[in-house]
Design an enzyme around this catalytic site. Structure first.
Site, mmCIF file in Angstrom:
data_model
loop_
_atom_site.group_PDB
_atom_site.id
_atom_site.type_symbol
_atom_site.label_atom_id
_atom_site.label_comp_id
_atom_site.label_asym_id
_atom_site.label_seq_id
_atom_site.Cartn_x
_atom_site.Cartn_y
_atom_site.Cartn_z
ATOM 1 N N TYR A 146 34.591 -6.250 18.538
ATOM 2 C CA TYR A 146 33.506 -5.329 18.866
ATOM 3 C C TYR A 146 32.238 -6.085 19.229
ATOM 4 O O TYR A 146 31.611 -5.830 20.265
ATOM 5 C CB TYR A 146 33.254 -4.399 17.676
ATOM 6 C CG TYR A 146 32.104 -3.439 17.875
ATOM 7 C CD1 TYR A 146 32.194 -2.390 18.784
ATOM 8 C CD2 TYR A 146 30.928 -3.576 17.147
ATOM 9 C CE1 TYR A 146 31.145 -1.508 18.963
ATOM 10 C CE2 TYR A 146 29.880 -2.699 17.317
ATOM 11 C CZ TYR A 146 29.987 -1.665 18.226
ATOM 12 O OH TYR A 146 28.939 -0.802 18.410
ATOM 13 N N LYS A 150 30.329 -6.349 23.003
ATOM 14 C CA LYS A 150 28.957 -5.928 23.271
ATOM 15 C C LYS A 150 28.096 -7.101 23.751
ATOM 16 O O LYS A 150 27.174 -6.910 24.566
ATOM 17 C CB LYS A 150 28.351 -5.294 22.017
ATOM 18 C CG LYS A 150 28.998 -3.966 21.633
ATOM 19 C CD LYS A 150 28.874 -2.917 22.721
ATOM 20 C CE LYS A 150 29.349 -1.552 22.252
ATOM 21 N NZ LYS A 150 29.184 -0.507 23.283
#
Length: 251
Positions: A146, A150
């Protein structure tokens, strides 16, 4: 009045962004993978919608045609679609867990942006807003896919700002902090269960590492998105803007 596309706009932060653009008098097309949530939003609000998986180039091609037809063009693209993925140490992650998350969070934003940039170039203007996370700055153990996704999205943001600036297309990213919504509460419940503490104690520990000792309402992310799309931000590009109360650390 601007023509706005919001991905993953049928719930959570995406829906708050949709509502804020509508409140400001703009037209909105909502893309979401959840057909039920999308139908509910299209029934409640004055929006059009497309059920798509942004990680599929075929779905995104269909989205582009439907959004262009519904809005007669596009001025603002909000790449909000993203998944949290597995909560695991890196050695325990499978190939599929890594690949599927990056496919949505990074490749999905690429597919959608690629589909709409030609139209923005043709009209000589456009705004792209990518939704990131403060975890890029703080790091977050057990969430490597994750955070990496990002961070890649932020790098894409800066590069697009440079590449597209000569065409009067701006690109920025927003880093939401600890959000006060159902997903945010679910994360706190999971932490409380993992650490054997109450929800209230989990919240207290979270707030200890936020300078302003406060959580963020989804609508505040919507407000920032509306501002970044406005003439007031006409020379704001290539920026990563946190709406977080200054998150110092998270775990």
């Amino acid at each position: 009045m601007q023509r706005v596309l919001v991905t993953a706009g049928a719930s959570g932060i995406g829906l708050a962004i949709v509502r804020r653009f509508l409140d400001a008098g703009h037209r909105v097309h909502v893309a979401d993978v959840d057909s039920g949530a999308l139908a509910a939003v299209c029934g409640e609000l004055e929006v059009t919608g497309s059920c798509v998986d942004v990680g599929s180039s075929e779905d995104v091609a269909r989205l582009a045609e439907q959004a262009k037809a519904a809005l007669c063009g596009i001025d603002v693209l909000v790449n909000n679609a993203g998944i949290g993925g597995a909560n695991a140490f890196i050695e325990d992650l499978s190939d599929e867990q890594w690949d599927s998350l990056l496919r949505v969070n990074v490749t999905g934003a690429f597919y959608v942006t690629r589909a709409f940039v030609p139209l923005m170039k043709a009209q000589g203007a456009g705004v792209i807003i990518n939704i990131s996370t403060t975890s890029v700055a703080t790091g977050l153990p057990r969430r490597s896919p994750y955070v990496a996704s990002k961070a890649a999205l932020e790098a894409l943001t800066r590069n697009l700002a440079r590449e597209l600036g000569p065409f009067n297309i701006r690109c920025n990213a927003i880093r939401p902090g600890s959000i006060e919504n159902e997903r945010g509460r679910a994360l706190l419940r999971a932490r409380a269960e993992r650490e054997g503490i109450t929800y209230e104690e989990a919240l207290k520990r979270r707030l200890e590492f936020i300078s302003m000792r406060s959580r963020i309402l989804p609508e505040e992310i919507g407000d920032m998105a509306v501002f970044l799309a406005s003439d007031g931000a006409r020379h704001v590009s290539g920026q990563i803007i946190s709406v977080c109360g200054n998150v110092e650390w998270e775990g």
